[in-house]
Scaffold this active site. Sequence first.
Site, short mmCIF file in Angstrom:
data_model
loop_
_atom_site.label_atom_id
_atom_site.label_comp_id
_atom_site.label_asym_id
_atom_site.label_seq_id
_atom_site.Cartn_x
_atom_site.Cartn_y
_atom_site.Cartn_z
N TRP A 29 -3.08 3.22 -5.92
CA TRP A 29 -4.31 3.95 -6.27
C TRP A 29 -4.23 4.70 -7.60
CZ3 TRP A 29 -2.56 6.59 -1.38
CH2 TRP A 29 -2.68 5.73 -0.29
N GLY A 30 -3.33 4.30 -8.49
CA GLY A 30 -3.28 4.95 -9.79
C GLY A 30 -2.65 6.32 -9.79
N ASP A 88 -10.16 3.59 -3.83
CA ASP A 88 -10.85 2.38 -3.36
C ASP A 88 -12.22 2.18 -4.01
OD1 ASP A 88 -8.66 2.19 -1.84
OD2 ASP A 88 -9.71 1.96 0.06
N ASP A 142 0.82 -1.21 0.00
CA ASP A 142 0.00 0.00 0.00
C ASP A 142 0.86 1.27 0.00
OD1 ASP A 142 -2.43 1.33 0.01
OD2 ASP A 142 -3.28 0.09 1.59
#
Length: 531
Positions: free
Chosen positions: A256-257, A277, A212
């Site tokens: 998350w791009g 998300d 993450d």
Amino acid sequence: MVRGNEQGESEEPLLPGSNRISGLSQNNSDSSLKKISKFRLTLVLTFRTLLVLAMLLACSVILGTLYYRPRASRANDGIRVPLNGSGVGRLPFMGYNTWNAYYCDISETKVLEMARLMKAHGLIDVGYNYMNLDDCYSEKERSPSGDIIANKERFPSGMNYLTSELNKLGLKAGIYSDSGWLTCQRYPGSFQNEARDIKLFQDWGFELLKYDNCAVPFDEVIKEGMVGKYSRMANAIADLAKSSGKPPFLFSLCQWGREQPWIWARRFGQSWRTTEDIGANWRVLSSIINQSNSFIAWASDFYGRNDMDILEVGNGDLTFDESKSHFTAWALMRSPLLISTNLATASKETLEILKNQEIIAINQDPVVGTSITPFRWGINRYWTNNGTHPAQYWSGESQNGTVFMLVRLVPFDSHSIIPSDPNIPQLNVLDHPADMTFNLTESPWIRAGRQYSVRDLWTHTDNGTAVRNFTARQVPAHGVVALLLKDAGDEPPGTQPPCARPEWCVDQNGTRIDDIGFGTQDLGRRGFFAP
Ligand code: GAL
């Protein structure tokens, strides 16, 4: 350099010009005096050397400490091993992830219950072979020696027990960490502990790491951008694979791009999240379809792919049609397929969707690794970036033919007609079933002059042979049609007009078909291409 002591010298300081040898016998010969003075010189030099060395050492310790901090934060000087030859992560990974179903409320009991249900429901048999822990599995603090500790209350038997139970069921185990100081839920992240943590995860029996992007260290510490930040763990994985002789971890970047991972993440891992998300509602799903794949589908192939996030099939208030569309889009766009719903209460429909083997077969195609791409937007003009009205007509290659996805991505409320008479209820033109027609050669993978057998991947029926075009009847709003078209030979002789696509279609004698009055759909191009 301890000759002085070997000679029985006192340990008082040997300073240049000191009279430390004054106690030697007066009877010494010249040669012995020479020897002594040589010895003295040696001692003096020795002392100087020691002094200089000591000072150098002190300086390097000080400088080293100053230099080491930022340097330790750097990205191990570039990219080492792209590990793609290992076979790990060649196809999109399938399995279960705890996050959407349980968020932080996870435990050994729940994970094993889900794993057993995966087996009981036949999900492992159709390819879901990972069980992945997400955030919140650990204690908030590392051990005194610096290791992450499995949460003692929630995972009382420890991680080795968990992974061996999963393995017995036929599942591999995946785990989660973060490239910053802390995970998104404030558990320990792996920044500056990459090698230690990945080794621990391997010792615990895990084989996949979701990584993450929370709690990014301050600039003065990290001295890296996103690429460098993610290379730290990628390199640790490569190093561990080398030193342990075991296959590398499957590395799933969850970033998350941001900073366009589809451009750079392939060198580090086998998937990268493309969006923020997911949520169990239609609006989020259609915005992911728009964002994730309308424009960046080219990034997905074997060993590296856009990750559209964990599935929401079975969650929230998604309807059967919406869940089917969701699953179809994720599978045909070759995203990882991770179930995340409570399987103890999963409906028959949920399981039916998750177990659609004809759809899974496209996702897991061992010959073609690329995604479907849009060939017509439908409501919008080509190339429109619109989260609520993404492209509706898609196609792509597969080992068994051309796959089509027609999806009615319209939101229920966005195209309402507001009647002038306020007493007439608002009409919604798009929430009724509608036919969806396309010309076969709108897809780049279809051959002109050929006809195609049509297989419906949801009804599991053969739907005849398509010549030139195909119409899917009465597709519900938010519904999907998934088709596999196989070449069925030449189209019937005499099929008219002679060209399915009129633009720049020319007879040997120079006559253009669009000059003789075929349709008007490409008039714009006609003007553009006119000789
Ligand atoms: C988010 C991530 C989610 C989940 C969550 C855990 O950043 O996108 O998929 O992993 O963190 O805290």
